[in-house]
Each structure stands twice: as structure tokens, then as C-alpha cells.
Enzyme design. Structure first.
Site, PDB file in Angstrom:
ATOM      1  CB  CYS A   9      -0.929  -0.012   1.206  1.00 27.90           C
ATOM      2  SG  CYS A   9      -0.097  -0.339   2.778  1.00 27.90           S
ATOM      3  CG  HIS A  40       0.270   3.555   5.982  1.00 30.40           C
ATOM      4  ND1 HIS A  40       0.568   2.879   7.143  1.00 30.40           N
ATOM      5  CD2 HIS A  40      -0.015   2.588   5.065  1.00 30.40           C
ATOM      6  CE1 HIS A  40       0.470   1.577   6.941  1.00 30.40           C
ATOM      7  NE2 HIS A  40       0.114   1.371   5.690  1.00 30.40           N
TER       8      HIS A  40
HETATM    9  P1  NAD Z   1      -5.025 -11.070   6.425  1.00 35.14           P
HETATM   10  O1  NAD Z   1      -4.360 -11.746   7.559  1.00 35.14           O
HETATM   11  O2  NAD Z   1      -6.127 -10.105   6.731  1.00 35.14           O
HETATM   12  O3  NAD Z   1      -5.623 -12.148   5.422  1.00 35.14           O
HETATM   13  C1  NAD Z   1      -4.867 -13.247   4.980  1.00 35.14           C
HETATM   14  C2  NAD Z   1      -5.811 -14.411   4.729  1.00 35.14           C
HETATM   15  O4  NAD Z   1      -5.050 -15.518   4.215  1.00 35.14           O
HETATM   16  C3  NAD Z   1      -6.473 -14.905   5.999  1.00 35.14           C
HETATM   17  O5  NAD Z   1      -7.842 -15.168   5.713  1.00 35.14           O
HETATM   18  C4  NAD Z   1      -5.708 -16.195   6.326  1.00 35.14           C
HETATM   19  O6  NAD Z   1      -6.504 -17.148   7.010  1.00 35.14           O
HETATM   20  C5  NAD Z   1      -5.373 -16.696   4.937  1.00 35.14           C
HETATM   21  N1  NAD Z   1      -4.221 -17.630   4.906  1.00 35.14           N
HETATM   22  C6  NAD Z   1      -3.427 -18.037   5.918  1.00 35.14           C
HETATM   23  N2  NAD Z   1      -2.480 -18.905   5.466  1.00 35.14           N
HETATM   24  C7  NAD Z   1      -2.682 -19.028   4.133  1.00 35.14           C
HETATM   25  C8  NAD Z   1      -2.037 -19.773   3.107  1.00 35.14           C
HETATM   26  N3  NAD Z   1      -0.999 -20.583   3.351  1.00 35.14           N
HETATM   27  N4  NAD Z   1      -2.503 -19.656   1.843  1.00 35.14           N
HETATM   28  C9  NAD Z   1      -3.547 -18.865   1.565  1.00 35.14           C
HETATM   29  N5  NAD Z   1      -4.202 -18.135   2.501  1.00 35.14           N
HETATM   30  C10 NAD Z   1      -3.778 -18.213   3.774  1.00 35.14           C
HETATM   31  O7  NAD Z   1      -3.866 -10.372   5.594  1.00 35.14           O
HETATM   32  P2  NAD Z   1      -4.016  -9.130   4.617  1.00 35.14           P
HETATM   33  O8  NAD Z   1      -3.906  -7.881   5.407  1.00 35.14           O
HETATM   34  O9  NAD Z   1      -5.203  -9.321   3.749  1.00 35.14           O
HETATM   35  O10 NAD Z   1      -2.669  -9.230   3.789  1.00 35.14           O
HETATM   36  C11 NAD Z   1      -2.553 -10.066   2.645  1.00 35.14           C
HETATM   37  C12 NAD Z   1      -1.383  -9.610   1.804  1.00 35.14           C
HETATM   38  O11 NAD Z   1      -1.628  -8.265   1.377  1.00 35.14           O
HETATM   39  C13 NAD Z   1      -0.024  -9.550   2.540  1.00 35.14           C
HETATM   40  O12 NAD Z   1       0.994  -9.822   1.613  1.00 35.14           O
HETATM   41  C14 NAD Z   1       0.051  -8.101   2.976  1.00 35.14           C
HETATM   42  O13 NAD Z   1       1.373  -7.669   3.209  1.00 35.14           O
HETATM   43  C15 NAD Z   1      -0.557  -7.416   1.787  1.00 35.14           C
HETATM   44  N6  NAD Z   1      -1.125  -6.087   2.041  1.00 35.14           N
HETATM   45  C16 NAD Z   1      -1.836  -5.840   3.174  1.00 35.14           C
HETATM   46  C17 NAD Z   1      -2.343  -4.563   3.388  1.00 35.14           C
HETATM   47  C18 NAD Z   1      -3.118  -4.238   4.615  1.00 35.14           C
HETATM   48  O14 NAD Z   1      -3.138  -3.087   5.030  1.00 35.14           O
HETATM   49  N7  NAD Z   1      -3.802  -5.176   5.238  1.00 35.14           N
HETATM   50  C19 NAD Z   1      -2.129  -3.571   2.438  1.00 35.14           C
HETATM   51  C20 NAD Z   1      -1.429  -3.874   1.256  1.00 35.14           C
HETATM   52  C21 NAD Z   1      -0.917  -5.142   1.074  1.00 35.14           C
END
Ligand code: NAD
Length: 355
Positions: A153, A232
Site C-alpha cells: 500500500c 498511513h
Molecule cells: P489477512 O491476515 O487479513 O488475510 C490473509 C488471509 O489468508 C487470511 O484469511 C488467512 O486465514 C489466509 N491464509 C493463511 N495462510 C494461508 C495460506 N498458506 N494460503 C492462503 N491463505 C492463507 O492479511 P491481509 O492484510 O489481507 O494481507 C494479505 C497480503 O496483502 C499480505 O501480503 C500483505 O502484506 C498485503 N497487504 C496488506 C495490506 C493491509 O493493510 N492489510 C495492504 C497492502 C498489502
């Protein structure tokens, strides 16, 4: 699987979402809004409250794992689980991996073995795919590749305002500080709750990560985490080359022409903090109170000689969402013009949300 002989324009891309959490559920919705792609399934690791949303949306539910025992755990909780990840990948053209950061490497092996195109998120390293993506930065370089990573992000936010400056000025040297939210609103286990936490790895990864999409931008960053969950803020100093010919007003005019950049005057609107930015996005009816645009305070922008100073705010849970839709179009070879893709994506999301 799609064959190019069938014709790109009539194609509806079948998309799997692996990991239906904060990012996954939003990406699924944004894809559901489009007419050239559809969700064929989303995965959950176990039966939990997130499954209810998938059921309400009508997205077929799959288990993140292939083991019979884990798949069987969904039925007693009242969920119709259609199978494991391999079953889902078998009916999809592309998978958007929205698993927690650093889980990607093990998933990539599965996608490579299945021969399926894949998009990772910013929690993974560039080296894993060798390609990164932002809509404004390098859409055309991602056309038809097998796999990419939509950058984080913060990096997406930096790219939105810096890439147009690069194109306008020819070169750019940037120092910036990322003032980061401690956790997403749904995370109860992360902090800090009463401290400011510097990232002691200097420079932080955020600035240099921009160079994975536009290597011409010379950029470093520092980062601190603060006790807030909602956005942020970036404090940026961009040094423009000699003879740049820009003024504060022309920089603002340049940004106002860019998609997904929102410029507002803090003192005129009363939107002077991230709290009001988020209240504004709730008022305009965005789902989850999301703000896909990068928010720039007009009265916080000043060009002094060659140094451009500005602040911008990033809604961490949502700025990357439309970028994933554009990335699908690039990888599937559907649209080579990034602005055309952005327009299509954003109009479809707005219509879907009744806005
Ligand atoms: P999250 O924890 O909210 O969601 C992740 C999901 O994946 C959960 O439902 C979890 O149960 C599931 N999971 C767990 N192990 C897994 C596996 N082996 N294979 C597939 N799914 C699995 O996380 P998020 O915030 O949605 O982040 C996901 C990605 O996006 C990360 O790489 C993060 O860095 C990136 N990201 C997050 C944000 C943010 O602010 N949340 C912003 C930009 C990018």
C-alpha cells in the site's frame, strides 16, 4: 483454459482468490464488479466468520489446503466447501494470492506446479516473482507475464504521485518518511498501542520498493509505526532536476489529472487529519469506508527551489485493490493501456457500489 485464438475481447477471466482476509475480500468484490472477469472461488483456511461473507456474496468456498480432514471441517460448521486449493486452481485462469505476507513462497511452488498465472501482494519480496506492479508505474511491462507482485500500500501510494513527476521532470531523487498505522482495524493482536516504533532497518523497504516498478526514481525512506489503525501518512521531499520548470501550482495541476489521486485543501474543507479523511470516505458511501485514492493535502504541498515538499495519506486496506484488477488485465493480455484499464476498473466499482 483460455486460448488466445478465442479472442481477447470476449474473454471473461476466471479468477481464484487464495486467502480471503482483509485484502482478499476486497479484491474479490472489485473483480465481481468487472464484466471481463469473474470469481470462481475463494479460499479460507478453516470455517470462520469470514466464510459468511463469501456465502452472502455467492462466491464458491474452497479450503486453502488439499487435505481431506481440513476440507471436511467446513461442513459441520454449516459451510459448503467445494474442495481444496488444487480443485480451485484447476478451474481458474489466474490466482490472486492474498495470503499473509511471507507465505507466498510455498504457494508459488503450488502455482508453478499447476501452471497457473499468479499475482502476489506487497508482503512478498520482488525477487520471488522478479516482477512487480503498479498501474501507473509499469502496466505495459507486466503484459502477458506469468506472475507478478502488486506492491505494498505504501509503495503504491508513492508510485501514484512520484511516477507522474518522473515523467514530467525526467529524473527524481526522493527522501520520505512513512508514518505507518500500527495495525489494521480488524487486527487485535498487533501494536504499538502507546509508543512510536521506528523501523530500525534503515532505509525502510518502502521507498526502495518503488524502484522495482520505476528504477529511474532514486528514493530512500525511513518508517515509524504509530498507534492508529486507520491510515498511513507520508512526509515526502522530492528533489527535481535543475531547470525543471515546475511550480507548486503546476505540480498540483499534474496530480489533479492523475487517476486515483485526490487533492483537497485542509483548511478550506476541515479535512486536516486522517480521521476526517476516513470520515469523508465513509460519507461518500465507499464499501468498508475504503478510499482507493491517495489523499494529498493541497495546502501541504510546496515547491521551494528544486525541493518539493508534500504530505499524502494512504488507506492501507484499499489503495491496492483496484491495482489488482488492472494487474489481472495486464497478465491476461486484456488491455495494454493502463489508463483505459484504470478507467474501466474504477467505473465498474463505482457502479457496483451504486455511486
Ligand atoms: P489477512 O491476515 O487479513 O488475510 C490473509 C488471509 O489468508 C487470511 O484469511 C488467512 O486465514 C489466509 N491464509 C493463511 N495462510 C494461508 C495460506 N498458506 N494460503 C492462503 N491463505 C492463507 O492479511 P491481509 O492484510 O489481507 O494481507 C494479505 C497480503 O496483502 C499480505 O501480503 C500483505 O502484506 C498485503 N497487504 C496488506 C495490506 C493491509 O493493510 N492489510 C495492504 C497492502 C498489502
Amino acid at each position: 483454459m483460455f486460448s488466445h485464438a478465442e479472442g481477447l475481447s470476449s474473454m471473461v477471466v476466471k479468477v481464484a482468490i487464495n486467502g480471503y482476509g482483509t485484502i482478499g475480500k476486497r479484491v474479490a468484490d472489485a473483480i465481481d464488479a468487472q464484466d471481463d472477469m469473474e470469481i470462481v472461488g475463494v479460499t479460507k483456511t478453516r470455517p470462520s466468520f469470514g466464510c459468511d461473507l463469501a456465502v452472502r456474496k455467492g462466491f464458491p468456498l474452497y479450503c486453502t489446503f488439499d487435505t481431506d480432514e481440513k476440507i471436511a471441517a467446513f461442513a459441520p460448521a454449516g459451510y459448503d466447501c467445494k474442495g481444496g486449493l488444487s480443485d480451485l486452481l484447476a478451474i481458474a485462469d489466474i490466482v490472486v494470492d492474498c495470503s499473509p505476507g511471507k507465505v507466498g513462497a510455498q504457494n508459488k511452488e503450488i502455482y508453478d506446479n499447476a501452471g497457473i498465472k499468479h499475482i502476489f501482494q506487497g508482503g512478498e519480496k520482488h525477487a520471488m516473482t522478479g516482477m512487480s506492479y503498479t498501474s501507473s508505474g509499469n502496466h505495459s511491462e507486466n503484459m502477458n507475464v506469468q506472475g507478478t507482485r502488486v506492491v505494498s500500500c505504501n509503495t503504491t501510494g508513492l508510485s501514484r504521485t512520484l511516477v507522474p513527476l518522473l515523467h514530467a521532470c525526467g529524473s527524481l531523487s526522493v527522501e520520505c518518511t512513512m508514518i505507518r498505522r500500527a495495525a489494521d482495524p480488524g487486527d487485535s493482536s498487533k501494536g504499538p498501542i502507546n509508543a512510536i516504533k521506528p523501523v530500525l532497518k534503515v532505509p525502510s523497504h518502502h521507498g526502495p520498493d518503488v524502484m522495482t516498478v520505476r528504477p529511474e526514481i532514486s528514493i530512500n525512506s525511513l518508517a515509524v509505526a504509530v498507534p492508529t489503525t486507520i491510515m498511513h501518512v507520508h512526509a515526502i521531499v522530492a528533489t527535481l532536476p535543475e531547470g525543471h520548470g515546475m511550480t507548486t501550482e503546476s505540480v498540483l495541476a499534474l496530480w489533479s489529472e492523475q487517476p486515483r489521486v485526490l487533492i483537497m485543501n485542509g483548511s478550506e474543507t476541515g479535512i486536516t487529519t486522517t480521521a476526517e479523511v476516513m470520515e469523508f470516505s465513509r460519507d461518500i458511501g465507499r464499501k468498508w469506508g475504503d478510499l482507493h485514492e491517495i489523499f494529498v493535502w493541497e495546502d501541504g504541498v510546496k515547491l521551494d527551489g528544486n525541493n518539493l515538499y508534500y504530505f499524502q495519506a494512504i488507506h492501507q486496506e484499499s489503495d491496492v485493490i483496484p491495482e489488482n484488477v488492472d494487474a489481472i488485465r495486464a497478465l491476461m493480455g486484456l488491455e495494454s493501456d493502463w489508463k483505459a484499464s484504470v478507467l474501466k476498473t474504477d467505473e465498474a466499482i463505482a457502479a457496483y457500489n451504486g455511486l
